[in-house]
Scaffold this motif. Structure first.
Motif, PDB file in Angstrom:
ATOM      1  N   MET A   1       0.827  -1.213   0.000  1.00 41.97           N
ATOM      2  CA  MET A   1       0.000   0.000   0.000  1.00 41.97           C
ATOM      3  C   MET A   1       0.857   1.257   0.000  1.00 41.97           C
ATOM      4  O   MET A   1       0.603   2.209  -0.698  1.00 41.97           O
ATOM      5  N   ASN A   2       1.917   1.219   0.812  1.00 39.61           N
ATOM      6  CA  ASN A   2       2.809   2.368   0.848  1.00 39.61           C
ATOM      7  C   ASN A   2       3.457   2.610  -0.510  1.00 39.61           C
ATOM      8  O   ASN A   2       3.640   3.752  -0.918  1.00 39.61           O
ATOM      9  N   ASN A   5       1.052   4.351  -2.651  1.00 38.91           N
ATOM     10  CA  ASN A   5       0.971   5.783  -2.292  1.00 38.91           C
ATOM     11  C   ASN A   5       2.131   6.561  -2.894  1.00 38.91           C
ATOM     12  O   ASN A   5       1.960   7.671  -3.400  1.00 38.91           O
ATOM     13  N   TRP A   9       2.076   9.494  -5.723  1.00 34.27           N
ATOM     14  CA  TRP A   9       2.695  10.809  -5.521  1.00 34.27           C
ATOM     15  C   TRP A   9       3.549  11.184  -6.736  1.00 34.27           C
ATOM     16  O   TRP A   9       3.478  12.318  -7.223  1.00 34.27           O
ATOM     17  N   LEU A  12       1.232  12.015  -9.608  1.00 38.07           N
ATOM     18  CA  LEU A  12       0.593  13.326  -9.394  1.00 38.07           C
ATOM     19  C   LEU A  12       1.560  14.466  -9.706  1.00 38.07           C
ATOM     20  O   LEU A  12       1.177  15.470 -10.319  1.00 38.07           O
ATOM     21  N   MET A  13       2.821  14.290  -9.311  1.00 36.23           N
ATOM     22  CA  MET A  13       3.832  15.319  -9.592  1.00 36.23           C
ATOM     23  C   MET A  13       4.031  15.470 -11.106  1.00 36.23           C
ATOM     24  O   MET A  13       4.083  16.592 -11.626  1.00 36.23           O
ATOM     25  N   ILE A  48      -6.290  10.956  -5.812  1.00 36.41           N
ATOM     26  CA  ILE A  48      -6.243  11.313  -4.383  1.00 36.41           C
ATOM     27  C   ILE A  48      -7.448  10.724  -3.649  1.00 36.41           C
ATOM     28  O   ILE A  48      -7.307  10.132  -2.580  1.00 36.41           O
ATOM     29  N   TYR A  52      -5.533   7.933  -1.579  1.00 39.32           N
ATOM     30  CA  TYR A  52      -5.187   8.560  -0.299  1.00 39.32           C
ATOM     31  C   TYR A  52      -6.385   8.632   0.650  1.00 39.32           C
ATOM     32  O   TYR A  52      -6.235   8.480   1.861  1.00 39.32           O
ATOM     33  N   MET A  53      -7.594   8.891   0.097  1.00 43.33           N
ATOM     34  CA  MET A  53      -8.781   9.000   0.963  1.00 43.33           C
ATOM     35  C   MET A  53      -9.473   7.646   1.126  1.00 43.33           C
ATOM     36  O   MET A  53     -10.500   7.567   1.772  1.00 43.33           O
TER      37      MET A  53
ATOM     38  N   ILE B  65       0.202  18.471  -2.268  1.00 45.22           N
ATOM     39  CA  ILE B  65       0.111  17.058  -2.694  1.00 45.22           C
ATOM     40  C   ILE B  65       1.076  16.206  -1.872  1.00 45.22           C
ATOM     41  O   ILE B  65       0.749  15.096  -1.451  1.00 45.22           O
ATOM     42  N   THR B  66       2.265  16.748  -1.616  1.00 52.21           N
ATOM     43  CA  THR B  66       3.247  16.025  -0.799  1.00 52.21           C
ATOM     44  C   THR B  66       2.722  15.846   0.630  1.00 52.21           C
ATOM     45  O   THR B  66       2.884  14.776   1.235  1.00 52.21           O
ATOM     46  N   TYR B  69       0.414  13.015   0.663  1.00 55.17           N
ATOM     47  CA  TYR B  69       1.170  11.747   0.656  1.00 55.17           C
ATOM     48  C   TYR B  69       1.655  11.405   2.071  1.00 55.17           C
ATOM     49  O   TYR B  69       1.563  10.263   2.521  1.00 55.17           O
ATOM     50  N   ALA B  72      -1.269  10.144   4.068  1.00 51.07           N
ATOM     51  CA  ALA B  72      -1.601   8.755   3.720  1.00 51.07           C
ATOM     52  C   ALA B  72      -0.618   7.804   4.389  1.00 51.07           C
ATOM     53  O   ALA B  72      -1.000   6.696   4.812  1.00 51.07           O
ATOM     54  N   THR B  73       0.645   8.232   4.528  1.00 46.57           N
ATOM     55  CA  THR B  73       1.662   7.407   5.177  1.00 46.57           C
ATOM     56  C   THR B  73       1.376   7.263   6.675  1.00 46.57           C
ATOM     57  O   THR B  73       1.638   6.200   7.257  1.00 46.57           O
ATOM     58  N   ILE B  75      -1.524   7.019   8.018  1.00 42.11           N
ATOM     59  CA  ILE B  75      -2.554   5.973   8.124  1.00 42.11           C
ATOM     60  C   ILE B  75      -1.922   4.587   7.959  1.00 42.11           C
ATOM     61  O   ILE B  75      -2.239   3.650   8.705  1.00 42.11           O
ATOM     62  N   VAL B  76      -1.010   4.462   6.988  1.00 39.18           N
ATOM     63  CA  VAL B  76      -0.322   3.178   6.771  1.00 39.18           C
ATOM     64  C   VAL B  76       0.415   2.765   8.038  1.00 39.18           C
ATOM     65  O   VAL B  76       0.317   1.619   8.494  1.00 39.18           O
ATOM     66  N   LYS B  77       1.160   3.717   8.611  1.00 39.32           N
ATOM     67  CA  LYS B  77       1.970   3.413   9.803  1.00 39.32           C
ATOM     68  C   LYS B  77       1.095   3.010  10.987  1.00 39.32           C
ATOM     69  O   LYS B  77       1.429   2.063  11.711  1.00 39.32           O
ATOM     70  N   LYS B  79      -1.873   1.727  10.945  1.00 40.37           N
ATOM     71  CA  LYS B  79      -2.470   0.407  10.706  1.00 40.37           C
ATOM     72  C   LYS B  79      -1.465  -0.705  10.979  1.00 40.37           C
ATOM     73  O   LYS B  79      -1.839  -1.830  11.285  1.00 40.37           O
ATOM     74  N   GLU B 166      -8.173   8.755  10.827  1.00 44.21           N
ATOM     75  CA  GLU B 166      -8.671   8.540   9.466  1.00 44.21           C
ATOM     76  C   GLU B 166      -9.594   9.691   9.046  1.00 44.21           C
ATOM     77  O   GLU B 166      -9.501  10.198   7.926  1.00 44.21           O
ATOM     78  N   VAL B 170      -9.063  12.380   6.060  1.00 41.04           N
ATOM     79  CA  VAL B 170     -10.010  12.669   4.966  1.00 41.04           C
ATOM     80  C   VAL B 170     -10.216  14.183   4.849  1.00 41.04           C
ATOM     81  O   VAL B 170     -10.224  14.730   3.748  1.00 41.04           O
ATOM     82  N   HIS B 173      -7.121  15.600   3.154  1.00 39.33           N
ATOM     83  CA  HIS B 173      -7.111  15.327   1.711  1.00 39.33           C
ATOM     84  C   HIS B 173      -8.157  16.161   0.976  1.00 39.33           C
ATOM     85  O   HIS B 173      -7.990  16.473  -0.206  1.00 39.33           O
ATOM     86  N   ASP B 176      -6.600  19.061  -0.311  1.00 38.66           N
ATOM     87  CA  ASP B 176      -5.911  18.713  -1.569  1.00 38.66           C
ATOM     88  C   ASP B 176      -6.883  18.769  -2.738  1.00 38.66           C
ATOM     89  O   ASP B 176      -6.599  19.380  -3.776  1.00 38.66           O
TER      90      ASP B 176
END
Lengths: 80, 190
Positions: A1-2, A5, A9, A12-13, A48, A52-53, B65-66, B69, B72-73, B75-77, B79, B166, B170, B173, B176
């Motif tokens: 998943m990471n 992501n 990114w 998107l850039m 996104i 991301y959401m 945008i960064t 990102y 989102a990381t 949330i990953v961590k 989890k 979470e 949202v 984001h 964003d």
């Protein structure tokens, strides 16, 4: 998943730089330029929202609502 | 029944998704109205649009945008029960959010110094209304994330208890998404 992501990114850039470059080189209001910029905007928006959401994990009605919204927005912005 | 349940429980909770929907609809409609006005007074709008710094807008798009990102990381961590990692990435998220606000504030100061403040013309009325409304959202987002960071450091969240994070994510984001619509329409399209 990471990894997904991180990949998103990067995408998107690249899309953002492409949009910027396209707008810079086209000083006139070319219909195709407008369309491409809006299509790229839709892709970025959905990228996104879905990744991301985590809209990808939501019920399909939520997905449909957001897809319909952003497509309607792009069509309306393009037609004006 | 299962489908109905999942519709009522999207990631982050249904309330935040209703808010996101209302927000993007509001900004979307405002941007369409902006486009209509652009074409009704094309020369004025184009002239004023050319006074905006596209490079600053581009930089802030990269930053936001960064920041998404990074969120989102987080949330990953969380989890993965890697709370220290989640805390670190939350710091980065808030940091990039603050950087966005700083750069936007700097852009505002340039516009004000040039005399392009609210009331200068219709283009700048739209510019100030839309971007300042978004600015407030980012500011609120930074406050929300800061509270979440404080609670995260206290040990209030973990792999089985992260709905607040979470939901905050949202909201972040959503900032964003709004900017993704604002930037091309305000700065690029003519």
């Amino acid at each position: 998943m990471n990894r997904k992501n991180t990949l998103l990114w990067v995408v998107l850039m690249l899309l953002m730089l492409f949009n910027f470059w396209l707008a810079e080189i086209s000083q006139t209001t070319a219909r195709w330029t407008l369309s491409v910029i809006l299509i790229v905007t839709v892709i970025k928006f959905l990228g996104i929202a879905f990744q991301y959401m985590e809209l990808k994990d939501a019920h399909r009605r939520w997905k449909i609502i957001f897809i319909v919204f952003v497509l309607s927005f792009a069509v309306a912005a393009g037609l004006v | 029944m299962e489908q109905a349940k999942s519709f009522l429980y999207p990631p982050g909770g249904i309330l935040i998704w209703i808010i996101v929907l209302m927000e993007v609809l509001t900004f979307g409609i405002a941007l369409i109205v902006f486009r209509v006005n652009f074409h009704q007074d094309y020369d004025t709008f184009l002239n004023s649009q050319n006074m905006l710094s596209k490079n600053i807008g581009l930089f802030n798009t990269v930053v936001l945008i960064t920041s998404g990102y990074f969120m989102a990381t987080v949330i990953v961590k969380i989890k993965q029960s890697r709370i220290k990692g989640a805390i670190k990435w939350m710091f980065f998220t808030i940091g990039t959010g603050l950087l966005f606000l700083f750069v936007k504030g700097w852009e505002y100061s340039i516009k004000i110094a040039e005399g392009h403040s609210f009331g200068y013309d219709d283009f700048f009325d739209f510019y100030w209304m839309l971007t300042s409304f978004h600015f407030i959202h980012v500011l609120v987002g930074v406050v929300i994330l800061s509270v979440l960071l404080f609670k995260l450091r206290k040990g209030d969240y973990g792999a089985s208890n992260f709905l607040d994070i979470e939901t905050g994510g949202v909201f972040w984001h959503m900032c964003d998404l709004i900017w993704i619509l604002l930037f091309p329409v305000l700065y690029l399209l003519h």
